[in-house]
Structures are given as C-alpha cells and as structure tokens.
Design a protein around this motif. Structure first.
Motif, PDB file in Angstrom:
ATOM      1  N   GLY A 189     -66.228  65.359  30.535  1.00 19.81           N
ATOM      2  CA  GLY A 189     -66.482  65.729  29.144  1.00 19.81           C
ATOM      3  C   GLY A 189     -65.375  66.582  28.572  1.00 19.81           C
ATOM      4  O   GLY A 189     -64.186  66.349  28.828  1.00 19.81           O
ATOM      5  N   PRO A 190     -65.725  67.618  27.781  1.00 18.86           N
ATOM      6  CA  PRO A 190     -64.705  68.461  27.145  1.00 18.86           C
ATOM      7  C   PRO A 190     -63.813  69.193  28.135  1.00 18.86           C
ATOM      8  O   PRO A 190     -62.744  69.685  27.764  1.00 18.86           O
ATOM      9  N   ILE A 245     -73.576  57.547  20.716  1.00 20.54           N
ATOM     10  CA  ILE A 245     -73.380  58.901  21.244  1.00 20.54           C
ATOM     11  C   ILE A 245     -74.356  59.185  22.389  1.00 20.54           C
ATOM     12  O   ILE A 245     -74.044  59.985  23.278  1.00 20.54           O
ATOM     13  N   PRO A 251     -72.501  60.470  26.136  1.00 21.50           N
ATOM     14  CA  PRO A 251     -72.505  61.838  25.594  1.00 21.50           C
ATOM     15  C   PRO A 251     -71.279  62.649  25.976  1.00 21.50           C
ATOM     16  O   PRO A 251     -70.834  63.502  25.202  1.00 21.50           O
ATOM     17  N   GLN A 252     -70.716  62.405  27.150  1.00 19.61           N
ATOM     18  CA  GLN A 252     -69.533  63.160  27.553  1.00 19.61           C
ATOM     19  C   GLN A 252     -68.331  62.808  26.672  1.00 19.61           C
ATOM     20  O   GLN A 252     -67.527  63.681  26.323  1.00 19.61           O
ATOM     21  N   TYR A 281     -68.592  61.728  23.565  1.00 18.12           N
ATOM     22  CA  TYR A 281     -68.893  62.334  22.269  1.00 18.12           C
ATOM     23  C   TYR A 281     -68.539  63.818  22.282  1.00 18.12           C
ATOM     24  O   TYR A 281     -67.918  64.326  21.350  1.00 18.12           O
ATOM     25  N   ARG A 282     -68.930  64.520  23.334  1.00 16.24           N
ATOM     26  CA  ARG A 282     -68.646  65.963  23.392  1.00 16.24           C
ATOM     27  C   ARG A 282     -67.151  66.228  23.498  1.00 16.24           C
ATOM     28  O   ARG A 282     -66.644  67.211  22.958  1.00 16.24           O
ATOM     29  N   HIS A 296     -66.627  68.221  20.442  1.00 14.10           N
ATOM     30  CA  HIS A 296     -66.799  69.605  20.880  1.00 14.10           C
ATOM     31  C   HIS A 296     -65.748  69.966  21.921  1.00 14.10           C
ATOM     32  O   HIS A 296     -66.082  70.361  23.039  1.00 14.10           O
ATOM     33  N   SER A 350     -61.276  66.894  15.257  1.00  8.74           N
ATOM     34  CA  SER A 350     -62.465  66.074  15.051  1.00  8.74           C
ATOM     35  C   SER A 350     -62.736  65.775  13.587  1.00  8.74           C
ATOM     36  O   SER A 350     -63.278  64.714  13.255  1.00  8.74           O
ATOM     37  N   HIS A 385     -73.745  62.661  11.582  1.00  5.72           N
ATOM     38  CA  HIS A 385     -73.094  63.518  12.569  1.00  5.72           C
ATOM     39  C   HIS A 385     -73.924  64.769  12.851  1.00  5.72           C
ATOM     40  O   HIS A 385     -74.185  65.098  14.012  1.00  5.72           O
ATOM     41  N   ASP A 424     -75.848  65.246  16.313  1.00  6.02           N
ATOM     42  CA  ASP A 424     -75.398  66.341  17.171  1.00  6.02           C
ATOM     43  C   ASP A 424     -76.589  67.209  17.592  1.00  6.02           C
ATOM     44  O   ASP A 424     -76.742  67.558  18.772  1.00  6.02           O
ATOM     45  N   GLY A 431     -78.370  67.300  21.482  1.00  7.28           N
ATOM     46  CA  GLY A 431     -78.463  68.550  22.221  1.00  7.28           C
ATOM     47  C   GLY A 431     -79.890  68.957  22.558  1.00  7.28           C
ATOM     48  O   GLY A 431     -80.149  69.483  23.638  1.00  7.28           O
TER      49      GLY A 431
END
Length: 213
Positions: A32-33, A102, A106-107, A109-110, A114, A131, A172, A176, A180
C-alpha cells in the motif's frame, strides 16, 4: 540509426517500462502507501538507480502508476455508462463500478489517494499535489460525458463541469469514508448516492443527436 532500429528500441523501452510498472503494482498490492523504491527495485530485480533512470523519482513512478490505474478505471466507468439499460440503472452501475474498483484493490487506492511516509527513510508524497490531478481528470472526463449526452439548456457546458466534478467529489468522499468504516453494504451505498443524484438527472432530457444518457 535507421527508423527500424529506433522503433525497435522504443518498443523495447516501452516493454521494459510496463514490466517495471507491473513489478511496482505487485509491491503496492502488498505494501500500500508504504511501498518504497527499494522494494519495487528489488521486486523488479534491478537496482534503485536503474528505476530512477526510467521514472526520475518516486513522484514520477507514482504518476505513471496513477495514469495506468486511472485509465483502466475510466474505461470501466465509460463501459457502465454505455451499457444498454435504463438511465437509473446506468447511474447505479457507474457508482458501483467505482466503489467495486476501490474495494477490490484497497491497497492500490490507498497508495494513490493516501500517500504516506514510507519505510526506509523515503519521503512520502504530497497528497494534494499527486492525488488532486487524478480527481480533476475524472471530473473533466465525466463532465464531457454529461455535456455530450444531456440537454442542460443555456450554459450547459458550465453546468456539466459543475456536475462532473461534483459527482466525482461525492464518489471519492463517500467511497473513502465507506472503505475505511464499512458502515453498510456496497449496494446500499450505491442506492443512497443514486437517490441523491437522481432528481436532476431524471429531469434532464437527452441532447438531440447525442448518444443518450
């Protein structure tokens, strides 16, 4: 160097770039991020300087990954909008396509939305700088679709841009929050968002000579 040789070199470079982006995707899906240039270089079986040679820096790699995933998402959204169904069904299908994308990755997307300071001492992304252009591009694409298909009367182009960016912002922000907290099933969120949009979308007529909405 003749044209044939230059073309072959370009094909080879493009192929190598795709391979590196696929390696980066695998690391992003795992980390992810927190995905780092060191980890991506290791996954690709190269050194970090070679990775920098292809993308410049982490921001360049991020931009290439963002374009790759945004292109795919926009193609999916357009397919949902073009499906042979009633307008309300296509609105719901388009919302669901975004949320399903998403939810499925999810990873990714993050990583895109993010960015965080990664491990290994690398500086993280400036979220707004990297972003925001993705959301702007999606808003402009949706605005173009709306303008092509709906008769919005005088000032229709401006209205279409307001709607395009507003709908993308809504998707979005709601997506988001939903990703979460998972406060409800995806289908329920789709229905609620479609209800919010439906009044004005239902009232607008199709543009004469356009593909219809």
């Amino acid at each position: 160097m003749d044209t044939t040789q230059r073309t072959e070199q370009q094909r080879s470079a493009d192929r190598r770039r795709r391979e590196l982006l696929e390696a980066a995707d695998r690391v992003v899906l795992r980390d992810g991020p927190q995905a780092s240039m060191n980890a991506i270089a290791a996954e690709a079986g190269i050194t970090k300087p070679i990775l920098y040679r292809h993308f410049g820096d982490k921001g360049g790699l991020y931009a290439a990954l963002a374009k790759r995933h945004t292109d795919a998402l926009l193609a999916s959204l357009r397919a949902a909008l073009d499906a042979p169904a009633e307008r309300r069904e296509r609105v719901e299908a388009t919302l669901d396509t975004y949320l399903a994308a998403i939810e499925a990755r999810p990873q990714v997307y993050r990583f895109l939305m993010h960015p965080a300071e990664s491990s290994g001492g690398e500086q993280g992304f400036d979220v707004g700088r990297h972003s925001a252009p993705l959301l702007k591009r999606m808003g402009e694409e949706l605005a173009q679709v709306i303008e092509e298909r709906l008769d919005l009367g005088p000032g229709g182009q401006q209205v279409a841009r307001v709607w395009g960016h507003g709908i993308v912002g809504m998707m979005h922000a709601a997506g988001d929050w939903w990703l979460g907290e998972r406060p409800c099933e995806r289908a329920e969120l789709v229905r609620c968002l479609a209800d919010l949009l439906w009044g004005r979308l239902a009232a607008a007529g199709d543009r004469v000579g356009g593909p219809g909405f």
